[in-house]
Design a protein around this motif. Structure first.
Motif, PDB file in Angstrom:
ATOM      1  N   ASN A 131      38.651  31.406  39.510  1.00 18.21           N
ATOM      2  CA  ASN A 131      38.725  29.974  39.793  1.00 18.21           C
ATOM      3  C   ASN A 131      39.900  29.364  39.036  1.00 18.21           C
ATOM      4  OD1 ASN A 131      37.574  28.402  37.192  1.00 18.21           O
ATOM      5  ND2 ASN A 131      36.461  30.333  37.446  1.00 18.21           N
ATOM      6  N   ALA A 132      40.151  28.088  39.300  1.00 19.61           N
ATOM      7  CA  ALA A 132      41.326  27.424  38.718  1.00 19.61           C
ATOM      8  C   ALA A 132      40.992  26.575  37.500  1.00 19.61           C
ATOM      9  CB  ALA A 132      41.995  26.546  39.778  1.00 19.61           C
ATOM     10  N   LEU A 133      39.763  26.667  36.987  1.00 20.24           N
ATOM     11  CA  LEU A 133      39.376  25.737  35.928  1.00 20.24           C
ATOM     12  C   LEU A 133      38.733  26.393  34.718  1.00 20.24           C
ATOM     13  CD1 LEU A 133      39.127  22.733  35.105  1.00 20.24           C
ATOM     14  CD2 LEU A 133      36.895  22.709  36.229  1.00 20.24           C
ATOM     15  N   PHE A 134      37.844  27.350  34.923  1.00 15.33           N
ATOM     16  CA  PHE A 134      36.992  27.810  33.828  1.00 15.33           C
ATOM     17  C   PHE A 134      37.104  29.311  33.616  1.00 15.33           C
ATOM     18  CE2 PHE A 134      32.828  29.256  32.189  1.00 15.33           C
ATOM     19  CZ  PHE A 134      32.805  28.536  31.000  1.00 15.33           C
ATOM     20  N   GLY A 135      37.099  29.730  32.352  1.00 11.08           N
ATOM     21  CA  GLY A 135      37.119  31.141  31.999  1.00 11.08           C
ATOM     22  C   GLY A 135      38.417  31.541  31.318  1.00 11.08           C
ATOM     23  N   ILE A 136      38.584  32.849  31.092  1.00  7.88           N
ATOM     24  CA  ILE A 136      39.834  33.384  30.549  1.00  7.88           C
ATOM     25  C   ILE A 136      40.812  33.452  31.712  1.00  7.88           C
ATOM     26  CG2 ILE A 136      40.942  35.301  29.347  1.00  7.88           C
ATOM     27  CD1 ILE A 136      38.849  33.787  27.704  1.00  7.88           C
ATOM     28  N   ARG A 137      41.641  32.431  31.822  1.00  4.30           N
ATOM     29  CA  ARG A 137      42.521  32.280  32.979  1.00  4.30           C
ATOM     30  C   ARG A 137      43.962  32.610  32.596  1.00  4.30           C
ATOM     31  NH1 ARG A 137      43.617  27.888  34.540  1.00  4.30           N
ATOM     32  NH2 ARG A 137      44.140  28.440  36.694  1.00  4.30           N
ATOM     33  N   THR A 138      44.363  33.832  32.895  1.00  6.09           N
ATOM     34  CA  THR A 138      45.759  34.225  32.762  1.00  6.09           C
ATOM     35  C   THR A 138      46.184  34.817  34.102  1.00  6.09           C
ATOM     36  OG1 THR A 138      45.297  36.497  32.062  1.00  6.09           O
ATOM     37  CG2 THR A 138      45.376  34.818  30.321  1.00  6.09           C
ATOM     38  N   THR A 139      47.480  34.935  34.312  1.00  3.67           N
ATOM     39  CA  THR A 139      47.935  35.556  35.559  1.00  3.67           C
ATOM     40  C   THR A 139      47.460  37.000  35.639  1.00  3.67           C
ATOM     41  OG1 THR A 139      50.036  36.102  34.463  1.00  3.67           O
ATOM     42  CG2 THR A 139      49.965  34.090  35.773  1.00  3.67           C
ATOM     43  N   TRP A 140      47.255  37.633  34.481  1.00  9.87           N
ATOM     44  CA  TRP A 140      46.781  39.018  34.446  1.00  9.87           C
ATOM     45  C   TRP A 140      45.308  39.099  34.814  1.00  9.87           C
ATOM     46  CZ3 TRP A 140      48.916  38.054  29.085  1.00  9.87           C
ATOM     47  CH2 TRP A 140      50.330  38.040  29.116  1.00  9.87           C
ATOM     48  N   SER A 141      44.497  38.206  34.261  1.00  8.00           N
ATOM     49  CA  SER A 141      43.064  38.251  34.560  1.00  8.00           C
ATOM     50  C   SER A 141      42.803  37.948  36.034  1.00  8.00           C
ATOM     51  CB  SER A 141      42.290  37.265  33.678  1.00  8.00           C
ATOM     52  OG  SER A 141      42.597  35.924  34.018  1.00  8.00           O
ATOM     53  N   GLN A 142      43.677  37.175  36.662  1.00  7.64           N
ATOM     54  CA  GLN A 142      43.474  36.793  38.058  1.00  7.64           C
ATOM     55  C   GLN A 142      44.155  37.746  39.045  1.00  7.64           C
ATOM     56  OE1 GLN A 142      42.774  32.674  39.011  1.00  7.64           O
ATOM     57  NE2 GLN A 142      43.885  32.053  37.194  1.00  7.64           N
ATOM     58  N   TYR A 143      44.624  38.870  38.555  1.00  6.52           N
ATOM     59  CA  TYR A 143      45.272  39.857  39.430  1.00  6.52           C
ATOM     60  C   TYR A 143      44.286  40.394  40.470  1.00  6.52           C
ATOM     61  CZ  TYR A 143      47.271  44.324  40.885  1.00  6.52           C
ATOM     62  OH  TYR A 143      47.732  45.380  41.627  1.00  6.52           O
ATOM     63  N   SER A 144      43.056  40.645  40.067  1.00  4.71           N
ATOM     64  CA  SER A 144      42.043  41.165  40.983  1.00  4.71           C
ATOM     65  C   SER A 144      40.658  40.791  40.471  1.00  4.71           C
ATOM     66  CB  SER A 144      42.149  42.693  41.107  1.00  4.71           C
ATOM     67  OG  SER A 144      41.758  43.316  39.884  1.00  4.71           O
ATOM     68  N   ASP A 145      39.648  41.032  41.301  1.00  3.86           N
ATOM     69  CA  ASP A 145      38.277  40.761  40.862  1.00  3.86           C
ATOM     70  C   ASP A 145      37.897  41.624  39.658  1.00  3.86           C
ATOM     71  OD1 ASP A 145      37.900  38.895  42.859  1.00  3.86           O
ATOM     72  OD2 ASP A 145      36.977  40.316  44.254  1.00  3.86           O
ATOM     73  N   THR A 146      38.440  42.841  39.627  1.00  2.00           N
ATOM     74  CA  THR A 146      38.128  43.749  38.514  1.00  2.00           C
ATOM     75  C   THR A 146      38.712  43.246  37.199  1.00  2.00           C
ATOM     76  OG1 THR A 146      38.062  45.655  39.999  1.00  2.00           O
ATOM     77  CG2 THR A 146      38.349  46.109  37.648  1.00  2.00           C
ATOM     78  N   THR A 147      40.004  42.869  37.221  1.00  2.00           N
ATOM     79  CA  THR A 147      40.610  42.364  35.984  1.00  2.00           C
ATOM     80  C   THR A 147      39.954  41.062  35.550  1.00  2.00           C
ATOM     81  OG1 THR A 147      42.350  41.252  37.281  1.00  2.00           O
ATOM     82  CG2 THR A 147      42.847  43.451  36.424  1.00  2.00           C
ATOM     83  N   TRP A 148      39.550  40.244  36.524  1.00  2.00           N
ATOM     84  CA  TRP A 148      38.861  38.992  36.187  1.00  2.00           C
ATOM     85  C   TRP A 148      37.526  39.287  35.507  1.00  2.00           C
ATOM     86  CZ3 TRP A 148      39.781  33.871  35.965  1.00  2.00           C
ATOM     87  CH2 TRP A 148      38.671  33.025  35.834  1.00  2.00           C
ATOM     88  N   ARG A 149      36.746  40.178  36.117  1.00  2.00           N
ATOM     89  CA  ARG A 149      35.418  40.476  35.585  1.00  2.00           C
ATOM     90  C   ARG A 149      35.502  41.060  34.173  1.00  2.00           C
ATOM     91  NH1 ARG A 149      34.180  43.306  39.362  1.00  2.00           N
ATOM     92  NH2 ARG A 149      34.505  45.419  38.519  1.00  2.00           N
ATOM     93  N   LYS A 150      36.402  42.009  33.966  1.00  2.00           N
ATOM     94  CA  LYS A 150      36.552  42.619  32.652  1.00  2.00           C
ATOM     95  C   LYS A 150      37.041  41.601  31.615  1.00  2.00           C
ATOM     96  CE  LYS A 150      37.415  47.390  34.129  1.00  2.00           C
ATOM     97  NZ  LYS A 150      38.403  48.504  34.124  1.00  2.00           N
ATOM     98  N   SER A 151      37.963  40.741  32.024  1.00  2.00           N
ATOM     99  CA  SER A 151      38.502  39.725  31.103  1.00  2.00           C
ATOM    100  C   SER A 151      37.424  38.746  30.683  1.00  2.00           C
ATOM    101  CB  SER A 151      39.664  38.975  31.767  1.00  2.00           C
ATOM    102  OG  SER A 151      40.745  39.843  32.035  1.00  2.00           O
ATOM    103  N   GLN A 152      36.559  38.361  31.624  1.00  6.48           N
ATOM    104  CA  GLN A 152      35.493  37.408  31.296  1.00  6.48           C
ATOM    105  C   GLN A 152      34.446  38.039  30.383  1.00  6.48           C
ATOM    106  OE1 GLN A 152      36.528  34.441  32.134  1.00  6.48           O
ATOM    107  NE2 GLN A 152      38.110  35.623  33.221  1.00  6.48           N
ATOM    108  N   ARG A 153      34.177  39.323  30.613  1.00 14.06           N
ATOM    109  CA  ARG A 153      33.222  39.999  29.730  1.00 14.06           C
ATOM    110  C   ARG A 153      33.751  40.077  28.302  1.00 14.06           C
ATOM    111  NH1 ARG A 153      31.398  45.115  33.597  1.00 14.06           N
ATOM    112  NH2 ARG A 153      29.978  43.941  34.946  1.00 14.06           N
ATOM    113  N   PHE A 154      35.028  40.424  28.184  1.00 18.53           N
ATOM    114  CA  PHE A 154      35.620  40.471  26.844  1.00 18.53           C
ATOM    115  C   PHE A 154      35.641  39.071  26.234  1.00 18.53           C
ATOM    116  CE2 PHE A 154      39.062  40.059  23.833  1.00 18.53           C
ATOM    117  CZ  PHE A 154      38.906  41.177  23.036  1.00 18.53           C
TER     118      PHE A 154
END
Length: 228
Positions: free
Chosen positions: A144-167
């Motif tokens: 999303n565009a508002l909440f969480g660990i939002r970097t261009t790297w974390s938003q590369y894919s659903d996998t990178t997003w999920r792992k980034s949010q868990r960390f």
């Protein structure tokens, strides 16, 4: 889902009503700032306390508008509204605390205490609790565009997003817990320094983790990672 919107609106209304009551009770001039020695060094208009509901309404409005977007799922709406509710609660508690302090300014009990130390420790305590609550929401979010660990790297894919949010969630809870402990065991000025360092370390670590997950994912895809 409707109940979360109602709770958010009710908290905004409660903030407005509570501030209005304090404005009636407070004298025209109230203490607005304390120095590191715990001494009041600036008096201001009691209406400066309108900042509390003002900031709260703006922040709540941002989360609500994001939740109401057509592409937002019900799960995402709940997470955004919970984030709004947690933030509103922090600002409500802090607002009541500061206005109560202003109302009691000049009393024997207040004069005897170090106001700066008490204010800093209470603020840091609230910040730590908020960070723990918000961190627990991170693993439940989608990109999303508002909440969480939002970097261009974390938003590369659903996998990178999920792992980034868990960390981010794990490290955020740890950081928030340490902030809470520092508020309990250290003076306000020491607590401020410790907590500033903790938040910076957390932010850098979360960003570095999202870069690591991005590199791993691009390697699987057979792509060269870019410093985006």
């Amino acid at each position: 889902m409707k109940k979360w919107y109602i709770i958010t609106g009710a908290l905004c209304l409660l903030m407005l009503v509570t501030t209005a009551v304090f404005l009636v009770l407070l004298p025209d001039r109230v203490p607005m700032h304390y120095n590191f020695a715990g001494e009041m060094d600036r008096m201001g208009s009691k209406y400066e306390n309108l900042l509390w509901p003002g900031v709260s309404l703006v922040m709540a409005g941002i989360f609500v508008l994001a939740a109401k977007e057509k592409k937002t799922t019900e799960k995402e709406q709940k997470i955004l509204l919970l984030a709004a509710i947690y933030t509103l609660l922090l600002f409500y508690v802090l607002g009541v605390y500061f206005m109560y302090k202003a109302l009691r300014y000049g009393s024997a009990a207040e004069i005897a205490g170090n106001q700066f130390d008490q204010i800093l420790r209470f603020t840091m305590l609230g910040t730590g609790v908020l960070l723990v609550l918000l961190s627990n929401l991170m693993p439940k979010t989608t990109r999303n565009a508002l909440f969480g660990i939002r970097t261009t790297w974390s938003q590369y894919s659903d996998t990178t997003w999920r792992k980034s949010q868990r960390f981010g969630a794990f490290s955020g809870v740890l950081c928030g817990g340490l902030i809470i402990l520092s508020a309990v065991f250290f003076s306000g000025s020491v607590c401020l320094v410790i907590d500033t360092v903790l938040v910076l370390v957390w932010a850098v670590a979360a960003g570095a983790a999202s870069w690591k997950y991005y590199r791993e994912e691009t390697a699987k895809d057979g792509q060269e990672p870019h410093d985006r």
